[in-house]
Design a protein around this motif. Structure first.
Motif, PDB file in Angstrom:
ATOM      1  N   GLU A  38     -15.006  -0.606   0.081  1.00 39.22           N
ATOM      2  CA  GLU A  38     -14.971  -2.066   0.146  1.00 39.22           C
ATOM      3  C   GLU A  38     -13.750  -2.605  -0.593  1.00 39.22           C
ATOM      4  O   GLU A  38     -13.048  -3.484  -0.102  1.00 39.22           O
ATOM      5  N   ARG A  39     -13.490  -2.053  -1.769  1.00 39.57           N
ATOM      6  CA  ARG A  39     -12.365  -2.504  -2.598  1.00 39.57           C
ATOM      7  C   ARG A  39     -11.021  -2.156  -1.949  1.00 39.57           C
ATOM      8  O   ARG A  39     -10.126  -2.992  -1.858  1.00 39.57           O
ATOM      9  N   ASP A  42     -11.593  -3.028   2.432  1.00 35.98           N
ATOM     10  CA  ASP A  42     -12.354  -4.206   2.850  1.00 35.98           C
ATOM     11  C   ASP A  42     -13.301  -3.862   4.004  1.00 35.98           C
ATOM     12  O   ASP A  42     -13.353  -4.541   5.025  1.00 35.98           O
ATOM     13  N   SER A  44     -17.350  -2.736   4.959  1.00 34.61           N
ATOM     14  CA  SER A  44     -18.745  -2.710   4.506  1.00 34.61           C
ATOM     15  C   SER A  44     -19.378  -1.340   4.778  1.00 34.61           C
ATOM     16  O   SER A  44     -18.816  -0.514   5.500  1.00 34.61           O
TER      17      SER A  44
END
Length: 162
Positions: A38-39, A42, A44
């Motif tokens: 996610e970091r 980006d 999910s």
């Protein structure tokens, strides 16, 4: 007489309830690696599952992805739509049946998969390092046995887990 009638004093304690424990553990295990993708990308959890499945078997339909991941079809559709929008996967409609479409990783999607895959495998090694080789084999065997009870109509994964 039903089982609950046979055990009127039986109490549900979540900390000892296997479905609860498996769910919480699954969420904890997924969350740790999900933080990284996610970091850095980006992406999910749901999007990563689609990328991972297509990384292994490109050209699946949304229904096939849903069946392999046990994600519900609307979640697959939403995640696939956002991945398509970001040019991470492509969607090609079937000429014979316009409702069906193959999902494929784009070059960008393959790059993301290639970047995350070694980290995912390293995380798995980190988790399994706390077990002996025998315990690891036993864990895989027990999970497979439980999967046959939880989903008797289909295999959730290959028998070897490999």
């Amino acid at each position: 007489m039903t089982k609950s009638a046979d055990h009127p004093q039986e109490t549900l304690r979540l900390d000892g309830f296997l479905p609860y424990r498996l769910s919480v553990l699954s969420n904890a295990v997924s969350r740790k690696i999900a933080d990284m993708y996610e970091r850095e990308f980006d992406i999910s959890i749901w999007q990563w599952r689609i990328i991972a499945v297509l990384g292994e078997s490109d050209g699946l339909t949304s229904t096939e992805v849903a069946n392999r991941t046990l994600m519900d079809k609307p979640a697959v559709s939403r995640a696939a739509a956002s991945l398509t929008e970001r040019n991470i996967i492509s969607r090609k409609s079937d000429d014979a049946d316009r409702r069906k479409a193959e999902l494929r990783l784009t070059d960008k999607g393959r790059e993301i998969y290639a970047a995350i895959k070694p980290r995912a495998l390293a995380y798995e090694r980190e988790l399994l390092a706390s077990l002996s080789p025998e315990e690891s084999r036993m864990l895989h065997g027990l999970l497979t046995r439980l999967s046959h009870i939880a989903s008797p109509d289909r295999n959730l994964w290959s028998e070897t887990g490999e």
